[in-house]
Design a protein around this motif. Structure first.
Motif, PDB file in Angstrom:
ATOM      1  N   GLY A  87       2.354   2.647   2.587  1.00  0.00           N
ATOM      2  CA  GLY A  87       3.524   1.988   2.009  1.00  0.00           C
ATOM      3  C   GLY A  87       4.799   2.381   2.718  1.00  0.00           C
ATOM      4  N   VAL A 127       0.363  -0.212  -3.082  1.00  0.00           N
ATOM      5  CA  VAL A 127       1.223  -0.700  -2.004  1.00  0.00           C
ATOM      6  C   VAL A 127       1.757  -2.082  -2.350  1.00  0.00           C
ATOM      7  N   THR A 145       0.041  -1.787   4.710  1.00  0.00           N
ATOM      8  CA  THR A 145      -0.844  -0.719   5.162  1.00  0.00           C
ATOM      9  C   THR A 145      -1.300  -1.002   6.585  1.00  0.00           C
TER      10      THR A 145
END
Length: 535
Positions: A80, A319, A337
């Motif tokens: 993230g 995320v 990611t």
């Protein structure tokens, strides 16, 4: 030779009889304990006695023994990179709302299934189509008409650019200025690169359907052609060298593909059920009706994971994600990611798999029992919480292995359902217990890790869910005696939302706002504590 053959037959018979004997004992044990609770309690007492003696005389604490499943070691990394803290946009059933309490009802249509909508990674911008028109909307729910003749649109991962068609013409729209650039005289089903400068789409040349790539700095060119099928582009990299797309209705070539620097490679057969891409749109984690596959540029062919089952859902946690396209079964996500192992899992209903590995992730069986499972990523990596035989279990990765342990124990009855918050530090559960008349009753409890469960209210237990955790508002909602309540995260405060509520409904479209049926059977959707019509 004959004696050896007879010996072999004898060994097989002995093994078969032993297996039959053992199976009969186990089956008898399961049957008698199922129908006779007193016998079941006696078995448990004997087991507890053995556990106590082992601890007293041998110093062995059998209650701490953990069951493990083998898996290769892997160090999970926090992913993230986003730092946006403004209002975020959500959509359910045609209602658009944000996490600041505002709800927009302008685009709700009765009996609809929601909007064809895509979001940037921060959910600060979105674009959607309705009734042939295309709109752009920001986090404050202020919207702008982009085109009054549009069938397809999408917004880029970083935000700021929209690809859409106006009639047959394919255009690129800059959100901040409203400026437009014509990319093609004919283009459909566009998908846009993370930086918003490159677009992949399909069009026709004569009777052939083709996938094209073009943009501000990329010369338009075709990467695939079919004489009988049609294409759905799903992701494209900023430089246009990596393009993912689905080919349908081509009898010999149906499947999911990648154009890897001009070389077409088939990733999977079957129709697309879901897909995740890394933030640069180069790596793909794909679920089709045939299998689950992983691919990255440079691979000769995709890696098929050994995950089977009728229901195979790709899940991600922790995320931000851009919704690049809305598909029939589920959206196409671009995740913040560069490694799926750190954010993604696969659930099949009865099993949960996590991924391990940087270059080419491999599947690891995380959970292989129980039901009512919930998954997330913590500092330990992937975690699954579930129920088995009325007990709450937790399985997590420890030293490269999946380790099962008690989530918490409840001695006053059997746990029938469990509901977790986002980080699993707390949960709500329904327990079946006995009242003064020895009748079965169902009670709702709140549990915070390391503390004693707290009674909340009486409730009921059925196939219909009676508790929900709302990720958007970070509140609990539960039903007790036909009353719908809202409670804060720690159940310090609660308020009545509706006094004629029967159960939560299972249907979910869009961002899965809560739907409940009132005591007359009419359905409503609950968004930011507002009760809105759904029928």
């Amino acid at each position: 030779m004959k004696n050896k053959r007879n010996l072999g037959v004898g060994i097989v018979l002995v093994v078969a009889l032993a297996a039959l004997f053992t199976g009969s004992i186990y089956a008898g044990y399961k049957m008698v304990t199922y129908f006779n609770k007193d016998v079941d309690d006696q078995f448990r007492e004997v087991g507890q006695l053995v556990e106590d003696k082992a601890k007293d005389y041998c110093g062995i604490d059998l209650s701490k023994v953990k069951e493990t499943f083998e898996g290769p070691p892997y160090v999970y990394k926090k992913q993230g990179t986003r730092n946006y803290d403004g209002p975020r946009i959500y959509e359910s059933y045609g209602y658009i709302y944000n996490d600041q309490g505002k709800v927009l009802t302008d685009f709700y249509e009765k009996d609809g299934y929601g909007l064809y909508i895509s979001f940037n990674a921060d959910r600060s911008e979105a674009v959607f189509n309705i009734n042939g028109k295309c709109y752009c909307i920001n986090g404050d729910l202020e919207y702008t008409l982009v085109s009054d003749e549009c069938s397809d649109s999408c917004i880029n991962y970083e935000g700021g650019y929209i690809a859409y068609n106006s009639g047959a013409e394919l255009r690129l729209y800059e959100v901040k200025t409203g400026e437009e650039t014509v990319l093609a005289r004919s283009g459909f089903n566009p998908c846009i690169s993370p930086n918003g400068q490159t677009v992949s789409y399909y069009s026709f040349s004569g009777t052939n359907a083709l996938v094209y790539v073009g943009g501000i700095n990329v010369k338009t060119h075709a990467v695939s052609s079919s004489s009988s099928g049609y294409y759905t582009p799903t992701a494209v990299s900023d430089d246009g060298k990596v393009v993912y797309y689905e080919l349908s209705n081509d009898k010999t070539r149906d499947g999911f593909y990648c154009s890897d620097d001009g070389v077409e490679k088939k990733i999977a057969s079957g129709y697309l059920r879901g897909a995740q891409f890394t933030r640069d749109c180069k790596q793909a984690f794909v679920s089709t009706s045939k299998n689950i596959s992983y691919f990255r540029p440079g691979m000769a062919k995709a890696e098929n994971l050994s995950i089977f089952g009728m229901l195979r859902d790709l899940e991600f946690f922790g995320v931000s994600a851009g919704v690049n396209r809305q598909m029939v079964f589920e959206p196409i996500y671009i995740l913040d990611t560069d490694c799926f192992s750190d954010v993604s899992m696969v659930t099949t209903g009865e099993k949960t798999y996590c991924l391990q590995g940087d270059a080419i992730p491999s599947e690891v069986l995380l959970r292989n029992e129980g039901a009512n499972s919930h998954e997330t990523f913590t500092s330990d990596g992937p975690v699954s919480v579930y129920l088995t035989e009325g007990e709450a279990k937790k399985v997590r990765i420890l030293d490269g292995k999946a380790v099962r342990e008690d989530f918490f124990t409840w001695e006053n009855g059997k746990i029938k359902q469990i509901f977790t918050s986002d980080d699993f530090s707390e949960c709500v559960f329904i327990a079946m217990e006995k009242n003064e008349k020895n009748d079965d009753i169902y009670n709702l409890y709140y549990y915070h890790e390391g503390k004693k469960p707290v009674f909340i209210a009486e409730t009921t237990y059925s196939a219909n869910t009676m508790v929900k955790w709302d990720q958007c508002t970070e509140k609990w909602y539960y039903i007790s005696q036909n009353t719908l309540y809202c409670a804060d995260r720690r159940f310090k405060e609660k308020t009545v939302v509706c006094d004629s509520c029967d159960h939560f409904d299972f249907r979910n479209y869009g961002d899965q706002a809560m739907v409940f049926a009132d005591t007359d059977g009419k359905l409503h959707v609950l968004i930011n504590d507002m009760i809105l019509d759904l029928e």
